[in-house]
Write a protein that holds these residues in place. Structure first.
Motif, PDB file in Angstrom:
ATOM      1  N   PRO A  61       0.821  -1.220   0.000  1.00 30.89           N
ATOM      2  CA  PRO A  61       0.000   0.000   0.000  1.00 30.89           C
ATOM      3  C   PRO A  61       0.850   1.262   0.000  1.00 30.89           C
ATOM      4  O   PRO A  61       1.990   1.281   0.493  1.00 30.89           O
ATOM      5  N   HIS A  62       0.277   2.321  -0.529  1.00 31.60           N
ATOM      6  CA  HIS A  62       0.993   3.587  -0.693  1.00 31.60           C
ATOM      7  C   HIS A  62       1.587   4.082   0.634  1.00 31.60           C
ATOM      8  O   HIS A  62       0.863   4.315   1.605  1.00 31.60           O
ATOM      9  N   GLY A  63       2.912   4.209   0.649  1.00 31.02           N
ATOM     10  CA  GLY A  63       3.605   4.766   1.798  1.00 31.02           C
ATOM     11  C   GLY A  63       3.574   3.921   3.047  1.00 31.02           C
ATOM     12  O   GLY A  63       3.984   4.393   4.123  1.00 31.02           O
ATOM     13  N   ASP A  64       3.137   2.681   2.961  1.00 29.80           N
ATOM     14  CA  ASP A  64       2.937   1.840   4.145  1.00 29.80           C
ATOM     15  C   ASP A  64       4.186   1.008   4.421  1.00 29.80           C
ATOM     16  O   ASP A  64       4.343  -0.108   3.915  1.00 29.80           O
ATOM     17  N   VAL A  65       5.076   1.559   5.236  1.00 31.79           N
ATOM     18  CA  VAL A  65       6.339   0.889   5.539  1.00 31.79           C
ATOM     19  C   VAL A  65       6.099  -0.379   6.346  1.00 31.79           C
ATOM     20  O   VAL A  65       6.775  -1.396   6.141  1.00 31.79           O
ATOM     21  N   ASP A  66       5.152  -0.358   7.255  1.00 31.09           N
ATOM     22  CA  ASP A  66       4.875  -1.540   8.078  1.00 31.09           C
ATOM     23  C   ASP A  66       4.387  -2.706   7.224  1.00 31.09           C
ATOM     24  O   ASP A  66       4.785  -3.859   7.446  1.00 31.09           O
ATOM     25  N   ALA A  67       3.515  -2.417   6.265  1.00 31.91           N
ATOM     26  CA  ALA A  67       3.023  -3.476   5.386  1.00 31.91           C
ATOM     27  C   ALA A  67       4.166  -4.065   4.560  1.00 31.91           C
ATOM     28  O   ALA A  67       4.267  -5.292   4.387  1.00 31.91           O
ATOM     29  N   LEU A  68       5.032  -3.204   4.056  1.00 28.77           N
ATOM     30  CA  LEU A  68       6.182  -3.685   3.295  1.00 28.77           C
ATOM     31  C   LEU A  68       7.099  -4.528   4.173  1.00 28.77           C
ATOM     32  O   LEU A  68       7.607  -5.569   3.737  1.00 28.77           O
ATOM     33  N   ALA A  69       7.317  -4.102   5.417  1.00 27.42           N
ATOM     34  CA  ALA A  69       8.170  -4.863   6.331  1.00 27.42           C
ATOM     35  C   ALA A  69       7.632  -6.279   6.523  1.00 27.42           C
ATOM     36  O   ALA A  69       8.397  -7.253   6.512  1.00 27.42           O
ATOM     37  N   ALA A  70       6.322  -6.408   6.679  1.00 26.88           N
ATOM     38  CA  ALA A  70       5.716  -7.727   6.848  1.00 26.88           C
ATOM     39  C   ALA A  70       5.880  -8.573   5.590  1.00 26.88           C
ATOM     40  O   ALA A  70       6.143  -9.789   5.662  1.00 26.88           O
ATOM     41  N   GLN A  71       5.742  -7.944   4.416  1.00 26.84           N
ATOM     42  CA  GLN A  71       5.899  -8.677   3.167  1.00 26.84           C
ATOM     43  C   GLN A  71       7.335  -9.164   2.983  1.00 26.84           C
ATOM     44  O   GLN A  71       7.566 -10.308   2.570  1.00 26.84           O
ATOM     45  N   LEU A  72       8.289  -8.314   3.303  1.00 30.32           N
ATOM     46  CA  LEU A  72       9.695  -8.718   3.187  1.00 30.32           C
ATOM     47  C   LEU A  72      10.027  -9.827   4.174  1.00 30.32           C
ATOM     48  O   LEU A  72      10.769 -10.773   3.854  1.00 30.32           O
ATOM     49  N   GLU A  73       9.498  -9.719   5.367  1.00 27.91           N
ATOM     50  CA  GLU A  73       9.753 -10.730   6.391  1.00 27.91           C
ATOM     51  C   GLU A  73       9.224 -12.091   5.959  1.00 27.91           C
ATOM     52  O   GLU A  73       9.852 -13.133   6.219  1.00 27.91           O
ATOM     53  N   ALA A  74       8.083 -12.101   5.284  1.00 27.25           N
ATOM     54  CA  ALA A  74       7.459 -13.359   4.872  1.00 27.25           C
ATOM     55  C   ALA A  74       8.065 -13.947   3.607  1.00 27.25           C
ATOM     56  O   ALA A  74       7.868 -15.124   3.300  1.00 27.25           O
ATOM     57  N   SER A  75       8.818 -13.148   2.867  1.00 29.00           N
ATOM     58  CA  SER A  75       9.324 -13.587   1.567  1.00 29.00           C
ATOM     59  C   SER A  75      10.501 -14.549   1.712  1.00 29.00           C
ATOM     60  O   SER A  75      11.402 -14.340   2.525  1.00 29.00           O
ATOM     61  N   GLN A  76      10.488 -15.589   0.893  1.00 26.03           N
ATOM     62  CA  GLN A  76      11.594 -16.539   0.824  1.00 26.03           C
ATOM     63  C   GLN A  76      12.415 -16.357  -0.455  1.00 26.03           C
ATOM     64  O   GLN A  76      13.269 -17.193  -0.770  1.00 26.03           O
ATOM     65  N   ALA A  77      12.175 -15.266  -1.168  1.00 25.15           N
ATOM     66  CA  ALA A  77      12.850 -15.049  -2.444  1.00 25.15           C
ATOM     67  C   ALA A  77      14.350 -14.878  -2.252  1.00 25.15           C
ATOM     68  O   ALA A  77      14.807 -14.275  -1.281  1.00 25.15           O
TER      69      ALA A  77
END
Length: 395
Positions: free
Chosen positions: A156-172
């Motif tokens: 989401p736009h400007g949502d650092v917390d949401a991005l942090a959760a996505q990065l944490e969950a990523s296995q890429a």
């Protein structure tokens, strides 16, 4: 004829939703006072933020470049089209951005669109990569992500917390966060310091499209990285040279290994004719202005114009978006209302475009006011008066 009828139905659907676009023909150089379709208008619609598109020094450099290198490059960069002008510009841009990157190198491309496609398709060229894309990213970044082989996650736009959760969950194996610096339809800035901290924590690339920040942001006009004081080997920086720089093309700056990968693998760079060398030669003159005393004066004047416009506008129903940049969106709502407002302004000799979906979200059609250092304070005051009066009388 059935094929044409099918196309016409698509066009009719666009028209029924007030989404038809129309080109206007400019008969004079890009400037605040511009002759358009035979009529002089006061324009608040270009991205020529520093007023360099018609600057005599830049125009003369373009003329000189044509006399030195001819009208075209003749081939792609990797065949025979890479001129001394291109090489000098890339060296200059690498030095320009070097305070913010490790082992900086720069690559010049024909357009900002191509630069964004080239970066994301080169970095995200395998299925083990994942791209994390800002919700309000420019269409070229969206298309670059689509063309890459990587998976794509939108945050989401400007949502650092949401991005942090996505990065944490990523296995890429390879993580790529990509964002505009200044959002072109809203004028606000991405939270780049927080995004970079996340990328460094998770070993991710941070790709920054600084199309509307290069030349304008930062004490020396070096863009969003200078504005925020950022430096990191995780950064990949894209600067557009057809906006504040006043000419054309774009560049990617990153660690030398990233640029070498693009030279070897980025299809939008490899398989296209190089931009005319005269453009690169003219851009050297643009950089002289941007980084010198005149550039500083122009940025200060532009900032004063932004403050003046915002102080003068007094809306009751329309919304002036929160922006400290040269992009000052006036959010109206419906497509029809935005079109009527733009038409009413044009009747008064003011050229301000109406922006509608899909460029912006449904229900947020707007007037996109853009200011230039070439505008005068009286011209901005005229626009403010017209907008205030128009909002009072609009249905």
């Amino acid at each position: 004829m059935d094929l044409i009828a099918h196309v016409n139905r698509k066009l009719d659907t666009l028209a029924s939703h007030s989404l038809t676009r129309r080109r206007r023909v400019a008969d004079s150089a890009c400037a605040p006072r511009q002759v358009v379709d035979g009529r002089e208008l006061l324009a608040f619609c270009s991205n020529d933020y520093l007023g360099l598109a018609a600057h005599p020094q830049v125009v003369e450099a373009l003329r000189e470049g044509a006399s030195l290198y001819g009208a075209g490059s003749g081939a792609s960069h990797l065949v025979s089209g890479h001129s001394r002008a291109h090489a000098l510009l890339e060296e200059r841009l690498a030095a320009w951005i070097a305070p913010h990157l490790e082992q900086a190198r720069a690559l010049y491309l024909c357009t900002g669109y191509m630069a964004n496609l080239a970066v994301l398709t080169a970095l995200g060229a395998d299925a083990e990569a994942q791209i994390f894309s800002e919700a309000l990213n420019h269409a070229s970044l969206i298309d670059g992500a689509r063309l890459a082989r990587a998976g794509v996650t939108v945050y989401p736009h400007g949502d650092v917390d949401a991005l942090a959760a996505q990065l944490e969950a990523s296995q890429a194996a390879t993580k790529i966060v990509v964002t505009d610096s200044v959002f072109s339809m809203d004028g606000n800035l991405a939270p780049l310091p927080a995004l970079l901290a996340l990328c460094e924590r998770h070993g991710a690339w941070l790709v920054v499209d600084d199309a509307h920040g290069f030349g304008v942001l930062g004490a020396q006009g070096r863009g969003a990285l200078e504005h925020f004081g950022l430096r990191s080997p995780n950064l990949v920086y894209i600067g557009t040279l057809g906006k504040a720089a006043g000419v054309g093309g774009a560049f990617v700056a990153a660690h030398a290994s990233v640029i070498e990968l693009m030279v070897q693998r980025a299809r939008p760079y490899i398989y296209t004719t190089a931009a005319p060398p005269a453009l690169a030669h003219a851009l050297l003159a643009s950089l002289d202005i941007i980084g010198g005393p005149e550039g500083a004066r122009r940025r200060a004047h532009l900032a004063a114009l932004v403050d003046s416009l915002r102080a003068a506008l007094r809306f009751q129903r329309w919304q002036l978006a929160p922006s400290a940049t040269a992009i000052q969106p006036v959010i109206i709502g419906s497509n029809d209302d935005a079109l009527r407002a733009a038409a009413a302004l044009q009747e008064q000799g003011l050229w301000v475009p109406a922006i509608r979906p899909p460029t912006v979200a449904p229900g947020t059609a707007r007037l996109r006011v853009t200011l230039s250092a070439a505008h005068g304070i009286d011209e901005v005051a005229r626009l403010a008066r017209a907008l205030n009066e128009l909002e009072k009388t609009a249905q």
